[in-house]
Motif scaffolding. Structure first.
Motif, PDB file in Angstrom:
ATOM      1  N   ALA A  74      24.804  47.559  92.641  1.00  0.00           N
ATOM      2  CA  ALA A  74      23.486  47.200  92.121  1.00  0.00           C
ATOM      3  C   ALA A  74      23.155  48.018  90.875  1.00  0.00           C
ATOM      4  CB  ALA A  74      22.426  47.431  93.196  1.00  0.00           C
ATOM      5  N   ASP A  75      22.935  47.327  89.758  1.00  0.00           N
ATOM      6  CA  ASP A  75      22.462  47.973  88.535  1.00  0.00           C
ATOM      7  C   ASP A  75      20.977  47.672  88.380  1.00  0.00           C
ATOM      8  OD1 ASP A  75      25.093  48.681  88.093  1.00  0.00           O
ATOM      9  OD2 ASP A  75      25.477  47.054  86.664  1.00  0.00           O
ATOM     10  N   GLY A  76      20.316  48.436  87.516  1.00  0.00           N
ATOM     11  CA  GLY A  76      18.877  48.240  87.336  1.00  0.00           C
ATOM     12  C   GLY A  76      18.548  47.601  85.996  1.00  0.00           C
ATOM     13  N   LEU A  77      17.386  46.983  85.942  1.00  0.00           N
ATOM     14  CA  LEU A  77      16.862  46.451  84.675  1.00  0.00           C
ATOM     15  C   LEU A  77      15.412  46.896  84.567  1.00  0.00           C
ATOM     16  CD1 LEU A  77      16.656  44.596  82.169  1.00  0.00           C
ATOM     17  CD2 LEU A  77      16.121  42.708  83.712  1.00  0.00           C
ATOM     18  N   TYR A  78      15.121  47.646  83.516  1.00  0.00           N
ATOM     19  CA  TYR A  78      13.735  48.043  83.264  1.00  0.00           C
ATOM     20  C   TYR A  78      13.243  47.290  82.034  1.00  0.00           C
ATOM     21  CZ  TYR A  78       9.592  50.515  81.965  1.00  0.00           C
ATOM     22  OH  TYR A  78       8.289  50.781  81.623  1.00  0.00           O
ATOM     23  N   ILE A  79      12.083  46.662  82.138  1.00  0.00           N
ATOM     24  CA  ILE A  79      11.518  45.934  81.001  1.00  0.00           C
ATOM     25  C   ILE A  79      10.309  46.719  80.483  1.00  0.00           C
ATOM     26  CG2 ILE A  79      10.536  43.743  80.214  1.00  0.00           C
ATOM     27  CD1 ILE A  79      11.999  42.346  82.497  1.00  0.00           C
ATOM     28  N   GLY A  80      10.427  47.207  79.245  1.00  0.00           N
ATOM     29  CA  GLY A  80       9.328  47.978  78.644  1.00  0.00           C
ATOM     30  C   GLY A  80       8.275  47.023  78.116  1.00  0.00           C
ATOM     31  N   LEU A  81       7.134  46.956  78.812  1.00  0.00           N
ATOM     32  CA  LEU A  81       6.112  45.968  78.489  1.00  0.00           C
ATOM     33  C   LEU A  81       5.202  46.434  77.356  1.00  0.00           C
ATOM     34  CD1 LEU A  81       5.148  45.181  82.209  1.00  0.00           C
ATOM     35  CD2 LEU A  81       6.665  43.839  80.739  1.00  0.00           C
ATOM     36  N   HIS A 143      -2.834  33.521  72.235  1.00  0.00           N
ATOM     37  CA  HIS A 143      -4.047  32.958  72.849  1.00  0.00           C
ATOM     38  C   HIS A 143      -3.801  32.426  74.252  1.00  0.00           C
ATOM     39  CE1 HIS A 143      -5.896  33.390  68.991  1.00  0.00           C
ATOM     40  NE2 HIS A 143      -4.950  32.660  68.444  1.00  0.00           N
ATOM     41  N   ARG A 144      -3.094  33.204  75.056  1.00  0.00           N
ATOM     42  CA  ARG A 144      -2.867  32.770  76.430  1.00  0.00           C
ATOM     43  C   ARG A 144      -3.519  33.763  77.379  1.00  0.00           C
ATOM     44  NH1 ARG A 144       2.596  29.993  78.190  1.00  0.00           N
ATOM     45  NH2 ARG A 144       3.131  28.872  76.311  1.00  0.00           N
ATOM     46  N   GLY A 145      -3.989  33.283  78.508  1.00  0.00           N
ATOM     47  CA  GLY A 145      -4.335  34.183  79.606  1.00  0.00           C
ATOM     48  C   GLY A 145      -5.770  34.638  79.716  1.00  0.00           C
ATOM     49  N   GLN A 146      -6.695  34.066  78.998  1.00  0.00           N
ATOM     50  CA  GLN A 146      -8.120  34.375  79.123  1.00  0.00           C
ATOM     51  C   GLN A 146      -8.405  35.872  79.209  1.00  0.00           C
ATOM     52  OE1 GLN A 146      -8.278  32.095  82.563  1.00  0.00           O
ATOM     53  NE2 GLN A 146      -8.469  30.149  81.519  1.00  0.00           N
ATOM     54  N   GLY A 147      -7.952  36.596  78.213  1.00  0.00           N
ATOM     55  CA  GLY A 147      -8.276  38.019  78.136  1.00  0.00           C
ATOM     56  C   GLY A 147      -7.387  38.922  78.962  1.00  0.00           C
ATOM     57  N   LYS A 148      -6.554  38.357  79.818  1.00  0.00           N
ATOM     58  CA  LYS A 148      -5.627  39.180  80.614  1.00  0.00           C
ATOM     59  C   LYS A 148      -4.205  38.828  80.204  1.00  0.00           C
ATOM     60  CE  LYS A 148      -7.541  41.163  84.649  1.00  0.00           C
ATOM     61  NZ  LYS A 148      -6.951  42.044  85.645  1.00  0.00           N
ATOM     62  N   PRO A 149      -3.343  39.801  80.069  1.00  0.00           N
ATOM     63  CA  PRO A 149      -1.990  39.480  79.596  1.00  0.00           C
ATOM     64  C   PRO A 149      -1.041  39.055  80.713  1.00  0.00           C
ATOM     65  CG  PRO A 149      -2.246  41.845  79.762  1.00  0.00           C
ATOM     66  CD  PRO A 149      -3.561  41.246  80.212  1.00  0.00           C
ATOM     67  N   CYS A 150      -1.555  38.899  81.954  1.00  0.00           N
ATOM     68  CA  CYS A 150      -0.647  38.696  83.096  1.00  0.00           C
ATOM     69  C   CYS A 150       0.188  37.417  83.000  1.00  0.00           C
ATOM     70  CB  CYS A 150      -1.422  38.748  84.393  1.00  0.00           C
ATOM     71  SG  CYS A 150      -2.186  40.360  84.609  1.00  0.00           S
ATOM     72  N   ALA A 151      -0.391  36.330  82.490  1.00  0.00           N
ATOM     73  CA  ALA A 151       0.374  35.073  82.415  1.00  0.00           C
ATOM     74  C   ALA A 151       1.542  35.246  81.447  1.00  0.00           C
ATOM     75  CB  ALA A 151      -0.530  33.929  81.975  1.00  0.00           C
ATOM     76  N   VAL A 152       1.268  35.839  80.284  1.00  0.00           N
ATOM     77  CA  VAL A 152       2.331  36.076  79.305  1.00  0.00           C
ATOM     78  C   VAL A 152       3.337  37.076  79.864  1.00  0.00           C
ATOM     79  CG1 VAL A 152       2.766  37.233  77.086  1.00  0.00           C
ATOM     80  CG2 VAL A 152       1.063  35.424  77.246  1.00  0.00           C
ATOM     81  N   CYS A 153       2.839  38.101  80.529  1.00  0.00           N
ATOM     82  CA  CYS A 153       3.717  39.129  81.103  1.00  0.00           C
ATOM     83  C   CYS A 153       4.684  38.502  82.105  1.00  0.00           C
ATOM     84  CB  CYS A 153       2.847  40.191  81.771  1.00  0.00           C
ATOM     85  SG  CYS A 153       3.757  41.585  82.406  1.00  0.00           S
ATOM     86  N   LEU A 155       5.654  35.358  82.286  1.00  0.00           N
ATOM     87  CA  LEU A 155       6.570  34.474  81.554  1.00  0.00           C
ATOM     88  C   LEU A 155       7.692  35.301  80.891  1.00  0.00           C
ATOM     89  CD1 LEU A 155       7.060  31.582  80.332  1.00  0.00           C
ATOM     90  CD2 LEU A 155       5.537  32.238  78.460  1.00  0.00           C
ATOM     91  N   VAL A 156       7.288  36.391  80.243  1.00  0.00           N
ATOM     92  CA  VAL A 156       8.257  37.240  79.545  1.00  0.00           C
ATOM     93  C   VAL A 156       9.219  37.883  80.551  1.00  0.00           C
ATOM     94  CG1 VAL A 156       8.485  39.385  78.215  1.00  0.00           C
ATOM     95  CG2 VAL A 156       6.759  37.696  77.569  1.00  0.00           C
ATOM     96  N   LYS A 157       8.687  38.405  81.653  1.00  0.00           N
ATOM     97  CA  LYS A 157       9.552  39.070  82.639  1.00  0.00           C
ATOM     98  C   LYS A 157      10.567  38.081  83.220  1.00  0.00           C
ATOM     99  CE  LYS A 157       6.164  41.217  84.923  1.00  0.00           C
ATOM    100  NZ  LYS A 157       5.351  42.160  85.717  1.00  0.00           N
ATOM    101  N   ARG A 158      10.094  36.884  83.563  1.00  0.00           N
ATOM    102  CA  ARG A 158      11.025  35.885  84.121  1.00  0.00           C
ATOM    103  C   ARG A 158      12.125  35.549  83.122  1.00  0.00           C
ATOM    104  NH1 ARG A 158       6.273  33.747  86.100  1.00  0.00           N
ATOM    105  NH2 ARG A 158       6.080  32.251  84.400  1.00  0.00           N
ATOM    106  N   HIS A 159      11.721  35.379  81.864  1.00  0.00           N
ATOM    107  CA  HIS A 159      12.688  35.021  80.823  1.00  0.00           C
ATOM    108  C   HIS A 159      13.729  36.136  80.647  1.00  0.00           C
ATOM    109  CE1 HIS A 159      14.067  33.249  76.989  1.00  0.00           C
ATOM    110  NE2 HIS A 159      14.228  34.512  76.634  1.00  0.00           N
TER     111      HIS A 159
END
Ligand code: SF4
Ligand code: ZN
Length: 328
Positions: A74-81, A143-153, A155-159
């Protein structure tokens, strides 16, 4: 309270399992159970290569630790948000808190520390470096997410997780979702009778064209069981939640479900396990399960149901139109 296995003083009491264990037996019990779940849900085998998504939190670091102890590759993946230096700095601290104590920098430091102390391989993807802007800015400029970055976050993490798993030849992508996470999602989807989501909620999502297999080996452990594991193993993890998690619906559901669990120990586990059984038995089979027609995105090659760019590439294109950067 005495350990059920050896009779010495118990360190952890699990009312829902009617089981109390001392430190040593608890630290044996967690990997044994994890192995049992990996086999039961046919998540992966010893010869396969696993990529663990690590956030620096207790669940993902514990998962990596457990897989390592069980002898998996098992290797790790860290995503710097890039969630730092914003007015939302780590809860309970002032805005002028030193940079190294802010959320992303601190979680990155702890993931690196964990990997280097154990000689493990950690891949790091920094979103700002790769895509031009950190998550909060990407959310704002697209302009996504109504003031919260969670939807974009999300999407980016899954990608990114999928890209790294595919490009580097991993067989499965493991995330540290625990029972509390899964039950909160299940509760939300049940409240809306979101058939398609219910159908897809599972300890294992098999790989489909261009998408890596996704597995959740900790899905049957309570959050407090994972916290106890991390503590007893001496794993240093980021205690604070992401500052953007504050006030989220999933935290609200977790609080509600905790009240239920306090009154009726085992409710969360029963809700989840009975759901998995019902799903297996075909309760949701009649839901509109029409699989969308997927084809590779012309820019990144990941599967998409649209005729044009995938939603990740569209979001990046929109965000970077402002800074007029080309697509990476
Ligand atoms: Fe990303 Fe939102 Fe989770 Fe923070 S709370 S890590 S912004 S999805
Ligand atoms: Zn794409």
């Amino acid at each position: 309270m005495k350990c059920k296995k050896c009779g010495s003083k118990a360190s952890v009491n699990m009312r829902q399992h009617k089981l109390a264990l001392c430190k040593d037996h608890y630290l044996e019990w967690i990997p044994e159970q994890t192995e049992r779940f990996i086999k039961k849900y046919d998540m992966f085998r010893r010869e396969e290569k696993i990529l663990v998504a690590v956030s620096g939190g207790k669940d993902s670091l514990s998962l990596w630790d457990i897989l390592q102890r069980l002898g998996y590759q098992a290797d790790g993946l860290y995503i710097g948000l890039g969630i730092e230096g914003t007015p939302y700095a780590v809860q309970g601290r002032s805005r002028d808190v030193p940079l190294e104590r802010l959320y992303s920098a601190e979680s990155h430091r702890l993931a690196e520390k964990f990997a280097s102390e154990r000689g493990l391989k950690l891949h790091v993807v920094d979103i700002q470096q790769e895509y031009g802007q950190p998550i909060p800015m990407l959310a704002e400029s697209s302009h996504r997410g109504q003031g919260k970055p969670c939807a974009v976050c999300g999407l980016v993490k899954r990608h990114v997780m999928n890209r790294i798993a595919r490009d580097l030849g991993y067989d499965a992508l493991a995330t540290g979702h625990n029972l509390d996470d899964e039950v909160a999602v299940l509760f939300g989807n049940t409240l809306q009778w979101a058939g398609n989501f219910l159908l897809r909620q599972s300890p294992v999502l098999p790989s489909t064209s261009g998408l890596a297999r996704k597995v959740k080996p900790l899905c049957r452990f309570y959050e407090r069981e994972m916290a106890a594991y991390a503590l007893l193993r001496g794993i240093e993890y980021i205690y604070e939640e992401c500052p953007f998690a504050e006030g989220s619906t999933s935290i609200y559901y977790k609080e509600l479900l905790n009240r239920l669990e306090t009154d009726k120990p085992g409710s969360k586990l029963t809700f989840y396990l009975r759901f998995l059984e019902a799903r297996e038995a075909g309760l949701f089979a009649a839901a509109p399960a029409s699989a969308p027609d997927l084809h590779p995105c012309p820019n990144c090659g990941q599967p998409t149901s649209t005729d044009d760019l995938c939603s990740f590439c569209r979001m990046i294109a929109k965000a970077n139109a402002i800074t007029s950067k080309p697509l990476p």
